[in-house]
Design a protein around this motif. Structure first.
Motif, PDB file in Angstrom:
ATOM      1  N   LEU A 328       0.994   7.709  -1.943  1.00 17.39           N
ATOM      2  CA  LEU A 328       1.461   7.319  -0.549  1.00 17.39           C
ATOM      3  C   LEU A 328       0.402   7.300   0.417  1.00 17.39           C
ATOM      4  CD1 LEU A 328       5.068   9.135  -0.802  1.00 17.39           C
ATOM      5  CD2 LEU A 328       4.463   6.679  -1.148  1.00 17.39           C
ATOM      6  N   ILE A 329      -0.587   8.275   0.343  1.00 23.52           N
ATOM      7  CA  ILE A 329      -1.583   8.386   1.346  1.00 23.52           C
ATOM      8  C   ILE A 329      -2.598   7.085   1.758  1.00 23.52           C
ATOM      9  CG2 ILE A 329      -3.691   9.881   2.110  1.00 23.52           C
ATOM     10  CD1 ILE A 329      -2.525  12.197   0.410  1.00 23.52           C
ATOM     11  N   PRO A 330      -2.946   6.557   0.588  1.00 25.40           N
ATOM     12  CA  PRO A 330      -3.897   5.249   0.905  1.00 25.40           C
ATOM     13  C   PRO A 330      -2.810   4.107   1.321  1.00 25.40           C
ATOM     14  CG  PRO A 330      -4.027   5.762  -1.527  1.00 25.40           C
ATOM     15  CD  PRO A 330      -3.408   6.924  -0.756  1.00 25.40           C
ATOM     16  N   LEU A 331      -1.676   3.953   0.854  1.00 26.23           N
ATOM     17  CA  LEU A 331      -0.613   3.239   1.005  1.00 26.23           C
ATOM     18  C   LEU A 331      -0.364   3.313   2.473  1.00 26.23           C
ATOM     19  CD1 LEU A 331       0.919   0.933  -0.215  1.00 26.23           C
ATOM     20  CD2 LEU A 331       2.839   2.861  -0.902  1.00 26.23           C
ATOM     21  N   PHE A 332      -0.168   4.318   2.885  1.00 25.23           N
ATOM     22  CA  PHE A 332       0.246   4.627   4.494  1.00 25.23           C
ATOM     23  C   PHE A 332      -0.786   3.748   5.138  1.00 25.23           C
ATOM     24  CE2 PHE A 332      -0.172   6.839   8.514  1.00 25.23           C
ATOM     25  CZ  PHE A 332       1.209   6.721   8.931  1.00 25.23           C
ATOM     26  N   PHE A 333      -2.205   3.990   4.958  1.00 20.39           N
ATOM     27  CA  PHE A 333      -3.185   3.481   5.682  1.00 20.39           C
ATOM     28  C   PHE A 333      -3.103   2.086   5.434  1.00 20.39           C
ATOM     29  CE2 PHE A 333      -4.569   7.865   5.584  1.00 20.39           C
ATOM     30  CZ  PHE A 333      -5.181   8.106   6.896  1.00 20.39           C
ATOM     31  N   VAL A 334      -3.057   1.405   4.445  1.00 16.99           N
ATOM     32  CA  VAL A 334      -3.150  -0.026   3.912  1.00 16.99           C
ATOM     33  C   VAL A 334      -2.012  -0.594   5.067  1.00 16.99           C
ATOM     34  CG1 VAL A 334      -2.445  -1.834   2.386  1.00 16.99           C
ATOM     35  CG2 VAL A 334      -4.110   0.215   1.749  1.00 16.99           C
ATOM     36  N   VAL A 335      -0.985  -0.086   4.948  1.00 14.95           N
ATOM     37  CA  VAL A 335       0.389  -0.708   5.845  1.00 14.95           C
ATOM     38  C   VAL A 335       0.090  -0.374   7.204  1.00 14.95           C
ATOM     39  CG1 VAL A 335       2.737  -0.722   6.092  1.00 14.95           C
ATOM     40  CG2 VAL A 335       1.798  -0.372   3.823  1.00 14.95           C
ATOM     41  N   SER A 336      -0.453   0.903   7.767  1.00 16.70           N
ATOM     42  CA  SER A 336      -0.544   1.202   9.007  1.00 16.70           C
ATOM     43  C   SER A 336      -1.620   0.110   9.603  1.00 16.70           C
ATOM     44  CB  SER A 336      -0.792   2.204   9.357  1.00 16.70           C
ATOM     45  OG  SER A 336       0.269   3.358   8.848  1.00 16.70           O
ATOM     46  N   SER A 337      -2.619  -0.286   9.079  1.00 20.79           N
ATOM     47  CA  SER A 337      -3.622  -0.999   9.543  1.00 20.79           C
ATOM     48  C   SER A 337      -3.297  -2.269   9.956  1.00 20.79           C
ATOM     49  CB  SER A 337      -4.677  -1.303   8.403  1.00 20.79           C
ATOM     50  OG  SER A 337      -4.092  -2.209   7.301  1.00 20.79           O
ATOM     51  N   VAL A 338      -2.022  -2.984   9.480  1.00 19.70           N
ATOM     52  CA  VAL A 338      -1.471  -4.098  10.285  1.00 19.70           C
ATOM     53  C   VAL A 338      -1.067  -3.941  11.829  1.00 19.70           C
ATOM     54  CG1 VAL A 338       0.591  -5.597  10.175  1.00 19.70           C
ATOM     55  CG2 VAL A 338      -0.210  -4.449   7.868  1.00 19.70           C
ATOM     56  N   GLY A 339      -0.746  -2.867  12.011  1.00 25.28           N
ATOM     57  CA  GLY A 339      -0.458  -2.515  13.585  1.00 25.28           C
ATOM     58  C   GLY A 339      -1.679  -2.603  14.438  1.00 25.28           C
ATOM     59  N   VAL A 340      -2.966  -2.068  13.818  1.00 25.85           N
ATOM     60  CA  VAL A 340      -4.300  -2.254  14.354  1.00 25.85           C
ATOM     61  C   VAL A 340      -4.764  -3.706  14.535  1.00 25.85           C
ATOM     62  CG1 VAL A 340      -6.837  -1.470  14.524  1.00 25.85           C
ATOM     63  CG2 VAL A 340      -4.775   0.102  13.664  1.00 25.85           C
ATOM     64  N   VAL A 341      -4.588  -4.418  13.420  1.00 29.31           N
ATOM     65  CA  VAL A 341      -5.498  -5.747  13.094  1.00 29.31           C
ATOM     66  C   VAL A 341      -4.312  -6.678  14.106  1.00 29.31           C
ATOM     67  CG1 VAL A 341      -5.760  -7.510  11.576  1.00 29.31           C
ATOM     68  CG2 VAL A 341      -6.393  -5.104  10.877  1.00 29.31           C
ATOM     69  N   SER A 342      -3.099  -6.759  13.805  1.00 29.02           N
ATOM     70  CA  SER A 342      -2.398  -7.612  14.536  1.00 29.02           C
ATOM     71  C   SER A 342      -2.329  -7.512  16.100  1.00 29.02           C
ATOM     72  CB  SER A 342      -0.829  -7.382  14.113  1.00 29.02           C
ATOM     73  OG  SER A 342      -0.453  -6.335  14.504  1.00 29.02           O
ATOM     74  N   THR A 343      -2.453  -6.432  16.452  1.00 30.76           N
ATOM     75  CA  THR A 343      -2.482  -6.151  18.050  1.00 30.76           C
ATOM     76  C   THR A 343      -3.672  -6.600  18.582  1.00 30.76           C
ATOM     77  OG1 THR A 343      -1.064  -3.869  17.799  1.00 30.76           O
ATOM     78  CG2 THR A 343      -2.419  -4.491  19.825  1.00 30.76           C
TER      79      THR A 343
END
Length: 422
Positions: A328-343
């Protein structure tokens, strides 16, 4: 107190009142545009729990019912490609209002579908009409803001929009607890008509007549041709699309991984899904707060690095059969990166698209949906009891996004004193 001191105090009070009014207007606009851009997520996630009931109603196979999701996504893509340039030509308000009204009508018609085939057709048209909110809301953001302010406002928009994929499945499941599947589409109809009324009362046309594109099919095609030949824009679009594809792969395979492989409950999966959804919103908010202090390009590349490294670590964890809490730890970073990249990516990509914001927003949306749709089936290609395909896909998408950045996005010189990762 002297007259000069009184004047200074009055000026400070006026400025404070103006700041409060400006902040209130920003939140009002963010709520309206966030609601419009959430139509895709609401139309997908709310009816997913009703799949078995719909299959029983129409005596249809699960694959046919799942086809309704595919046709909705196709309609969402086609609609963006049509409504994006149309909004550049005739303004944002008219096509948006027509789309919202049509969405409400089509959602209502889904209730009275006499067969699975009519239901599939109506789902395509529902996607077609839902695209109005998705693509035009983003074009409106570009009309109103540029540069750092665009990044900050888009992060605010993501906060509102990010609630949809978290709340929609819960709403759908709760509705099915006391009404048939048709009730979901009644609610979608009400949402569409409510947003129609809100736009009528609270959203003026943000594209002045003098800034509108020339009408006609040929100008629209020329606009798309120019956008597709813009190396920098396409670089940002492909980067965003590949990072989004990682998230789409996660959405496609996470329920099987949590429940079938790690023997988690449906509640456990829902909690994990919600936490990752909150991660996207938090990442977007942090990006908006840091915009102005660091350059958008630096923030964008940080998001790409997070996605690629998170995908790699996830793949290694899968290969070593790590326990769920490690996964769940690396999965959280994979998914959360969408917020940075899209913004940050939206701001960077749309920076030079003032005259064709609708068409550019359509290209961004279609590329993300297309890449997400392509990778989703590969998650389950080795069966529902293996996690390796998800690790491979997230790694390849993350590395591919990094490659697209360094190959397509042209180097730009630092024009201010903010930190840059070049």
């Amino acid at each position: 107190m002297t007259n000069k001191e009184e004047t200074i105090i009055e000026t400070l009070i006026d400025n404070n009142n103006q700041d409060q009014k400006s902040s209130s207007n920003r939140w009002k606009m963010a709520i309206i545009l966030g609601g419009l851009s959430a139509f895709g997520a609401l139309s997908i996630d709310m009816y997913l729990p009703a799949f078995p009931e719909i299959a029983n109603e129409f005596q249809a196979s699960p694959s046919l019912v799942q086809m309704s999701l595919t046709l909705f996504l196709i309609g969402l893509c086609v609609g963006q490609l049509f409504l994006g340039p149309l909004s550049d030509m005739i303004g944002r308000r008219k096509p948006l209002l027509i789309g919202l009204l049509s969405y409400g009508i089509v959602s209502l018609l889904c209730i009275w579908s006499p067969s699975i085939w009519m239901f599939l057709l109506l789902r395509f048209f529902q996607g077609l009409t839902a695209s109005a909110g998705l693509v035009i809301s983003r074009a409106v953001v570009r009309d109103l803001y540029v540069g750092t302010e665009l990044t900050r406002f888009f992060s605010l928009l993501a906060l509102v929009n990010g609630l949809a994929p978290i709340l929609a499945p819960i709403m759908g499941a709760q509705l099915l607890g006391f009404m048939p599947w048709q009730g979901v589409f009644v609610v979608l109809c009400i949402i569409g008509l409510s947003m129609f009324g809100i736009v009528v009362c609270g959203l003026p046309d943000t594209l002045p007549a003098e800034n509108r594109a020339q009408s006609g099919v040929r100008p629209a095609l020329l606009s798309y041709s120019r956008i597709l030949r813009d190396r920098t824009f396409m670089g940002y679009a492909l980067c965003q699309g590949l990072v989004f594809a990682s998230m789409f792969a996660y959405i496609s395979g996470s329920s099987f991984i949590v429940q079938n492989i790690y023997h988690g409950t449906a509640t456990t999966f829902s909690i994990i899904f919600a936490i990752n959804g909150v991660g996207i919103m938090l990442a977007s908010q942090v990006t908006g707060k840091l915009a102005g202090r660091f350059s958008e390009r630096a923030l964008f590349k940080t998001g790409l690095i997070t996605s690629a490294s998170g995908g790699g670590l996830l793949f290694i964890a899968f290969l070593n059969q790590a326990p769920l809490y490690v996964i769940l730890i690396p999965l959280f970073f994979v998914v959360s990166s969408v917020g940075v990249v899209s913004t940050a990516g939206f701001s960077l990509a749309m920076e030079s698209q003032e005259k064709s914001a609708g068409s550019a927003a359509a290209v961004l949306g279609v590329i993300s949906l297309t890449l997400g749709g392509i990778v989703a089936p590969f998650v389950g290609m080795a069966g529902e009891y293996t996690v390796v395909p998800l690790g491979i896909i997230t790694t390849l998408c993350g590395m591919g996004a990094m490659g697209c950045y360094y190959f397509f996005v042209r180097p730009s010189h630092l024009t201010d004193n903010r930190w840059e990762l070049d």
